[in-house]
Motif scaffolding. Structure first.
Motif, mmCIF file in Angstrom:
data_model
loop_
_atom_site.group_PDB
_atom_site.id
_atom_site.type_symbol
_atom_site.label_atom_id
_atom_site.label_comp_id
_atom_site.label_asym_id
_atom_site.label_seq_id
_atom_site.Cartn_x
_atom_site.Cartn_y
_atom_site.Cartn_z
ATOM 1 N N GLY A 146 -95.978 -57.282 -22.485
ATOM 2 C CA GLY A 146 -94.733 -58.027 -22.389
ATOM 3 C C GLY A 146 -94.276 -58.156 -20.958
ATOM 4 N N THR A 147 -92.981 -58.362 -20.802
ATOM 5 C CA THR A 147 -92.369 -58.606 -19.502
ATOM 6 C C THR A 147 -90.958 -58.038 -19.509
ATOM 7 O OG1 THR A 147 -91.593 -60.317 -17.996
ATOM 8 C CG2 THR A 147 -91.686 -60.914 -20.325
ATOM 9 N N ASN A 148 -90.425 -57.780 -18.335
ATOM 10 C CA ASN A 148 -89.036 -57.332 -18.230
ATOM 11 C C ASN A 148 -88.116 -58.440 -17.718
ATOM 12 O OD1 ASN A 148 -89.889 -57.502 -15.598
ATOM 13 N ND2 ASN A 148 -89.276 -55.444 -15.005
ATOM 14 N N VAL A 149 -88.611 -59.657 -17.646
ATOM 15 C CA VAL A 149 -87.802 -60.785 -17.169
ATOM 16 C C VAL A 149 -86.835 -61.192 -18.284
ATOM 17 C CG1 VAL A 149 -87.901 -63.195 -16.422
ATOM 18 C CG2 VAL A 149 -89.571 -61.559 -15.571
ATOM 19 N N VAL A 150 -85.551 -61.274 -17.943
ATOM 20 C CA VAL A 150 -84.535 -61.481 -18.975
ATOM 21 C C VAL A 150 -84.663 -62.799 -19.728
ATOM 22 C CG1 VAL A 150 -82.844 -59.936 -17.928
ATOM 23 C CG2 VAL A 150 -82.836 -62.337 -17.298
ATOM 24 N N TYR A 151 -85.168 -63.838 -19.087
ATOM 25 C CA TYR A 151 -85.258 -65.130 -19.766
ATOM 26 C C TYR A 151 -86.566 -65.321 -20.534
ATOM 27 C CZ TYR A 151 -87.616 -66.263 -15.330
ATOM 28 O OH TYR A 151 -88.433 -66.265 -14.233
ATOM 29 N N ALA A 152 -87.409 -64.319 -20.563
ATOM 30 C CA ALA A 152 -88.702 -64.433 -21.237
ATOM 31 C C ALA A 152 -88.541 -64.680 -22.743
ATOM 32 C CB ALA A 152 -89.524 -63.166 -21.009
ATOM 33 N N ILE A 159 -86.117 -66.067 -24.535
ATOM 34 C CA ILE A 159 -85.640 -67.398 -24.937
ATOM 35 C C ILE A 159 -86.773 -68.410 -24.857
ATOM 36 C CG2 ILE A 159 -84.771 -68.179 -22.680
ATOM 37 C CD1 ILE A 159 -82.816 -68.723 -25.888
ATOM 38 N N HIS A 160 -87.687 -68.238 -23.916
ATOM 39 C CA HIS A 160 -88.824 -69.153 -23.826
ATOM 40 C C HIS A 160 -89.831 -68.893 -24.948
ATOM 41 C CE1 HIS A 160 -87.619 -71.247 -20.290
ATOM 42 N NE2 HIS A 160 -87.475 -70.134 -19.609
ATOM 43 N N GLU A 161 -90.050 -67.634 -25.294
ATOM 44 C CA GLU A 161 -90.992 -67.288 -26.366
ATOM 45 C C GLU A 161 -90.477 -67.760 -27.725
ATOM 46 O OE1 GLU A 161 -94.378 -65.385 -28.201
ATOM 47 O OE2 GLU A 161 -94.009 -65.873 -26.111
ATOM 48 N N GLU A 162 -89.199 -67.513 -28.004
ATOM 49 C CA GLU A 162 -88.642 -67.766 -29.336
ATOM 50 C C GLU A 162 -87.791 -69.024 -29.436
ATOM 51 O OE1 GLU A 162 -86.504 -64.209 -30.261
ATOM 52 O OE2 GLU A 162 -88.318 -62.972 -30.228
ATOM 53 N N GLY A 163 -87.304 -69.514 -28.306
ATOM 54 C CA GLY A 163 -86.374 -70.637 -28.340
ATOM 55 C C GLY A 163 -84.984 -70.163 -28.722
ATOM 56 N N GLY A 164 -84.014 -71.042 -28.610
ATOM 57 C CA GLY A 164 -82.656 -70.682 -29.000
ATOM 58 C C GLY A 164 -81.626 -71.495 -28.249
ATOM 59 N N MET A 165 -80.378 -71.140 -28.466
ATOM 60 C CA MET A 165 -79.252 -71.841 -27.863
ATOM 61 C C MET A 165 -78.628 -70.968 -26.779
ATOM 62 S SD MET A 165 -77.538 -74.717 -28.215
ATOM 63 C CE MET A 165 -77.727 -75.278 -29.882
ATOM 64 N N ILE A 166 -78.394 -71.557 -25.618
ATOM 65 C CA ILE A 166 -77.691 -70.871 -24.537
ATOM 66 C C ILE A 166 -76.299 -71.480 -24.470
ATOM 67 C CG2 ILE A 166 -77.578 -70.454 -22.059
ATOM 68 C CD1 ILE A 166 -80.602 -70.615 -21.985
ATOM 69 N N HIS A 167 -75.286 -70.608 -24.531
ATOM 70 C CA HIS A 167 -73.889 -71.051 -24.464
ATOM 71 C C HIS A 167 -73.314 -70.687 -23.106
ATOM 72 C CE1 HIS A 167 -73.644 -71.970 -28.772
ATOM 73 N NE2 HIS A 167 -74.452 -70.925 -28.918
ATOM 74 N N ALA A 168 -72.461 -71.546 -22.588
ATOM 75 C CA ALA A 168 -71.827 -71.318 -21.292
ATOM 76 C C ALA A 168 -70.956 -70.076 -21.338
ATOM 77 C CB ALA A 168 -70.993 -72.530 -20.908
ATOM 78 N N THR A 169 -70.956 -69.328 -20.239
ATOM 79 C CA THR A 169 -70.131 -68.115 -20.163
ATOM 80 C C THR A 169 -69.185 -68.136 -18.973
ATOM 81 O OG1 THR A 169 -71.820 -66.960 -18.890
ATOM 82 C CG2 THR A 169 -71.877 -66.678 -21.292
ATOM 83 N N LYS A 170 -69.309 -69.118 -18.086
ATOM 84 C CA LYS A 170 -68.473 -69.153 -16.883
ATOM 85 C C LYS A 170 -67.746 -70.483 -16.763
ATOM 86 C CE LYS A 170 -71.217 -65.960 -14.215
ATOM 87 N NZ LYS A 170 -71.962 -65.706 -13.002
#
Length: 160
Positions: free
Chosen positions: A76-82, A84-95
């Protein structure tokens, strides 16, 4: 007959000790085979909807294999965005974007065509690279592990 039983027990004990010594190395080799394929999957072959757009290579270079105890390997990897790329999904704004008066939260990003976009959420399609790597390398992984159990003591050849 008693000598046969003692000899068999000695050979089985030796085979078990050898397998326990060799298995962690074999697992690590197998993990590295899968990790290498996952790295190739990040950018190799496929359309723009199935391939990741590599900018820095950080995700690709972070994919690796580590032993977990003596009888398991984790790829695997420790990259935080890994994920979402593997599984897909929705990113919601936080700022909240500075200078906006509504207080709404926004995502702001530039696409490959140079255009800037401001949205409150974005769907990331699944672009799996780890799962397909294991599936593609499964025969090699099985062969690597099988080698641990294919020495003379395991296949009826001469023992030690």
């Amino acid at each position: 007959m008693a000598d046969f039983g003692k000899d068999l027990a000695r050979k089985l004990d030796l085979a078990s000790r050898r397998a326990n010594a060799e298995l962690p190395r074999a697992l690590m080799r197998a993990g590295l085979v899968v990790a290498g394929q996952a790295q190739r999957n990040v950018t190799g072959g496929g359309s723009s909807t199935t391939m990741l757009n590599v900018r820095t290579g950080r995700l690709r270079s972070s994919i690796g294999a580590v032993m977990v105890g003596r009888h398991a390997v984790k790829v695997g990897t420790n990259v935080v965005y890994a994920r979402i790329h593997e599984e897909g999904g929705m990113i919601h704004a936080t700022k909240t974007i500075p200078g906006t008066k509504t207080g709404r939260k926004w995502l702001r990003f530039r696409t490959a065509d140079g255009q800037w976009h401001t949205v409150d959420r974005v769907r990331i399609p699944a672009r799996p690279y780890l799962g397909p790597a294991l599936e593609k390398m499964r025969p090699r992984v099985v062969a690597i592990i099988r080698q641990v159990y294919s020495g003379p003591l395991f296949v009826g050849g001469r023992g030690a």
